[in-house]
Write an enzyme that holds these catalytic residues in place. Structure first.
Site, short mmCIF file in Angstrom:
data_model
loop_
_atom_site.label_atom_id
_atom_site.label_comp_id
_atom_site.label_asym_id
_atom_site.label_seq_id
_atom_site.Cartn_x
_atom_site.Cartn_y
_atom_site.Cartn_z
N HIS A 1 0.82 -1.21 0.00
CA HIS A 1 0.00 0.00 0.00
C HIS A 1 0.86 1.27 0.00
O HIS A 1 0.31 2.38 -0.08
CB HIS A 1 -1.00 -0.01 1.17
CG HIS A 1 -0.43 0.31 2.52
ND1 HIS A 1 -0.05 -0.64 3.43
CD2 HIS A 1 -0.18 1.50 3.12
CE1 HIS A 1 0.39 -0.07 4.53
NE2 HIS A 1 0.33 1.25 4.37
N ASP B 1 -0.20 -7.61 1.62
CA ASP B 1 0.36 -6.25 1.65
C ASP B 1 1.88 -6.31 1.69
O ASP B 1 2.51 -6.05 2.72
CB ASP B 1 -0.20 -5.49 2.86
CG ASP B 1 0.12 -4.01 2.82
OD1 ASP B 1 0.54 -3.52 1.75
OD2 ASP B 1 -0.05 -3.35 3.85
N SER C 1 4.58 2.49 7.95
CA SER C 1 4.21 1.42 7.02
C SER C 1 5.43 0.92 6.26
O SER C 1 6.30 1.69 5.86
CB SER C 1 3.20 1.95 6.00
OG SER C 1 1.96 2.19 6.57
#
Length: 252
Positions: free
Chosen positions: A68, A107, A191
């Site tokens: 992402h 992911d 992230s």
């Protein structure tokens, strides 16, 4: 893109913050990393949107991060401690997992560095698991340049780290993720960073959810994707070998 994933992405992706109006503390509950003591860490930034993520070097020419985090103009910065003093950014070729569709799951993304890294004391690789069934240590480390609070704050200019403990698999709920919970851990801007357990990168920071002031963080379980990672790495090796042979023939 699902509403859930939009919210989860916003929770972890970096936002801008006006200089002078925030404390730059980074990972929630974390401490400053000793400068350059985590040479595998990679700072990833989109040159257009300025959104940033973490990542980590697994080979001289490959970085692992979250799918992402994909953007059109990503650059990787190696050997970074303070993001106010960035080295020359390296252009990358992004390969997100083919099953990732902006919803939780799969992911994971590989970034091929168009200029391979020169390994040294400040830039180096980290081991990643190739056996899915091998036991994972519960006491782990998370690193990043993210926010100092879950719901408010700004990105850290320096690398920070925090210890987390993995929870029981049944409470995590999926075979492709690992989980930790508590009042501290990775936040916005973290992230793609690694979950390091016993000097091995076992997970990738994906997203978190909140319930009654407690935060459940999910990490993409790297070992679940070792065949896909090997395929991409080996494919690149074969392409490089063909290119090398072509140049050799030209010289003969």
């Amino acid at each position: 893109m699902s509403i859930f994933w939009q919210i989860a992405s916003l929770l972890l992706l970096l936002r801008s913050c006006a200089p002078g109006f925030c404390m730059r503390d980074g990972i929630v509950g974390g401490k400053l990393s000793i400068p350059h003591s985590r040479p595998y860490m990679v700072y990833i930034k989109d040159s257009n949107s300025k959104l940033a993520c973490g990542g980590f070097l697994i080979r001289e020419d490959f970085v692992l991060t979250a799918a992402h985090c994909e953007r059109s103009h990503l650059k990787a910065y190696l050997g970074v401690n303070d993001t106010n003093i960035l080295p020359h950014g390296i252009e990358v070729e992004a390969t997100p997992h083919p099953k990732f569709n902006n919803t939780p799951g799969d992911d994971i993304m590989l970034l091929r560095l168009k200029t391979p890294a020169t390994l040294n004391k400040t830039v180096n690789i980290i081991t990643w698991p190739e056996c899915e069934n091998k036991e994972i240590l519960k006491d782990c480390l998370v690193l990043g340049w993210g926010w100092e609070a879950y719901n408010d704050g700004c990105p850290s200019s320096v690398l920070k780290e925090v210890n987390v403990t993995l929870i029981d698999f049944k409470k995590c709920g999926t075979h492709y993720t690992l989980c930790s919970n508590g009042s501290f851990g990775p936040a916005k801007g973290d992230s793609g960073g690694p979950l390091v357990c016993g000097d091995v990168a076992q997970g990738i920071v994906s997203y978190y959810t909140e319930s009654f002031g407690m935060y459940l963080t999910r990490y993409t379980r790297i070992s679940h994707y070792h065949q896909w990672i090997d395929h991409i790495l080996n494919k690149t090796n074969q392409q490089q070998l063909k290119a090398w042979r072509g140049k050799l023939y030209e010289l003969v």
